[in-house]
Design an enzyme around this catalytic site. Structure first.
Site, mmCIF file in Angstrom:
data_model
loop_
_atom_site.group_PDB
_atom_site.id
_atom_site.type_symbol
_atom_site.label_atom_id
_atom_site.label_comp_id
_atom_site.label_asym_id
_atom_site.label_seq_id
_atom_site.Cartn_x
_atom_site.Cartn_y
_atom_site.Cartn_z
ATOM 1 C CG HIS A 14 -5.649 -8.815 1.200
ATOM 2 N ND1 HIS A 14 -6.038 -8.909 0.250
ATOM 3 C CD2 HIS A 14 -5.600 -7.340 1.260
ATOM 4 C CE1 HIS A 14 -6.075 -8.516 -0.522
ATOM 5 N NE2 HIS A 14 -6.182 -7.248 0.461
ATOM 6 N NE ARG B 37 -3.438 -2.034 2.878
ATOM 7 C CZ ARG B 37 -3.281 -3.322 3.444
ATOM 8 N NH1 ARG B 37 -1.794 -3.650 3.976
ATOM 9 N NH2 ARG B 37 -4.594 -4.415 3.894
ATOM 10 C CE1 TYR C 288 -6.954 -7.333 -6.132
ATOM 11 C CE2 TYR C 288 -6.399 -8.280 -4.653
ATOM 12 C CZ TYR C 288 -6.558 -7.370 -4.855
ATOM 13 O OH TYR C 288 -6.450 -5.506 -4.082
ATOM 14 C CG HIS D 73 -5.513 0.545 -3.171
ATOM 15 N ND1 HIS D 73 -4.784 0.854 -2.245
ATOM 16 C CD2 HIS D 73 -6.338 -0.199 -3.051
ATOM 17 C CE1 HIS D 73 -5.303 -0.229 -1.372
ATOM 18 N NE2 HIS D 73 -6.611 -1.197 -1.704
ATOM 19 C CE LYS E 1 -6.191 -1.220 5.412
ATOM 20 N NZ LYS E 1 -6.925 -1.266 4.567
ATOM 21 N NE ARG F 93 -3.235 -3.394 -1.019
ATOM 22 C CZ ARG F 93 -2.811 -4.634 -0.339
ATOM 23 N NH1 ARG F 93 -0.984 -4.093 -0.601
ATOM 24 N NH2 ARG F 93 -3.006 -4.917 0.072
#
Length: 355
Positions: free
Chosen positions: A327, A200, A336, A301, A224, A304
């Site tokens: 994730h 990210r 994806y 993004h 995150k 990404r």
């Protein structure tokens, strides 16, 4: 941002999230803004106590907000408000939890925008070409400086003061060329790293030099919730990073003031003034590179998304890609696979005569 009489409660809730949930600074900032706007509306309606707010009031707030915000934004706002009132109830600030049954707006499932593999290659080729072109200009500037110095030495009737004045613009041009070259080296390294790793943009700008392990060709990424992961990168990204660190970064670092230099001493990527690069500049770099390469306009993004899709197309395992991207849910990564299937269907439709 408007202040409310409930700011103290909001501050306490955000502090609780920061300590117990490990949310990113951007998420905490968004939650604070969402709660302030929500409670400010109730304050305008005469509410002076959190206990006065009912489920119908919250639904009314959602109706007002949804006029000007997308469903994805409303989903985040609802999560923030629901979390706040659950916390307030658990900590004795309210006698009930009016948001317990507040429904989160459903978000339509959309496939992420991606570049094709050839478009991604074109994007990175143009960035690499810009480095080579600017290095050539920089070398030319150095040659010009050398040539003008020799000419000045041969002209006996010119005073030293005149020579110094004539050399000043050359030195300035040389510095400008060096800075432009350094920025193109940085930009190429940013694009290569984003595409090679799928990280990210927030993860990119927070990286330090020590996070790179060239011996194993991996980077340590803090994602995150401050969760860390190790992500591999390829030879093109290694070359771009080495060029930036050895040649470009020292040039931009010299432009920084002492205060800025000390704060950005460990930063992997620097801005034009020698400080740690910010997300806005990184996004601008990607958008500008897409325009110059003549590929669809994309964000970091989307780059990404492109990396994830191309890795899956190459046969990578879904769990491996989940770990690489950071994730928490496999369901997020599975989006994806749908992109890959859509691209396969398009190629099938173009190539198969009975499609």
């Amino acid at each position: 941002m408007s202040s409310t009489q409930f700011d103290g409660d909001i501050d306490s809730f955000v502090s609780y999230l920061k300590s117990n949930r490990g949310l990113s600074a951007n998420t905490l900032k968004a939650y604070r803004a969402d709660l302030t706007a929500c409670l400010h509306l109730f304050e305008l309606r005469g509410v002076t106590d959190l206990n006065e707010i009912t489920l119908d009031d919250l639904r009314s707030w959602m109706a007002v907000e949804s006029r000007d915000h997308a469903r994805s934004s409303m989903a985040r706002k609802t999560v923030a408000v629901r979390g706040f009132f659950a916390w307030a109830y658990e900590h004795g600030l309210t006698t009930t939890d009016p948001a317990a049954t507040l429904m989160t707006p459903s978000i339509p499932s959309t496939l992420p925008a991606v570049l094709t593999e050839s478009q991604a290659e074109q994007l990175l080729d143009v960035a690499e070409h810009a480095v080579a072109t600017n290095q050539y200009k920089d070398d030319g500037g150095a040659a010009a400086a050398s040539g003008s110095g020799k000419a000045a030495g041969k002209t006996a009737d010119k005073s030293a003061d005149t020579v110094n004045r004539s050399e000043a613009p050359v030195r300035a041009d040389k510095r400008d060329n060096a800075r432009v070259t350094a920025e193109s080296q940085r930009n190429a390294a940013i694009l290569e790293l984003l595409y090679a790793t799928g990280i990210r943009v927030a993860e990119l700008v927070s990286m330090d030099i020590a996070d790179i392990d060239f011996s194993n060709r991996t980077i340590k990424v803090t994602g995150k919730g401050n969760k860390q992961r190790v992500v591999p990168f390829g030879l093109p990204a290694q070359r771009a990073l080495e060029t930036w660190l050895e040649q470009g970064r020292p040039v931009l670092a010299r432009t920084a003031t002492d205060a800025v230099k000390s704060r950005a001493a460990n930063a992997l990527f620097l801005g034009a003034r020698g400080g740690r690069i910010d997300q806005r500049i990184a996004r601008d770099i990607v958008h500008r590179a897409a325009r110059e390469a003549g590929v669809p306009d994309i964000s970091p993004h989307a780059l990404r998304h492109s990396a994830a899709t191309h890795i899956l197309d190459g046969g990578a395992d879904l769990r491996e890609v989940q770990e690489m991207l950071g994730h928490s849910s496999l369901k997020t990564t599975q989006r994806y696979t749908h992109v890959s299937i859509e691209q396969l269907k398009n190629r099938y439709g173009q190539a198969f005569p009975r499609a």
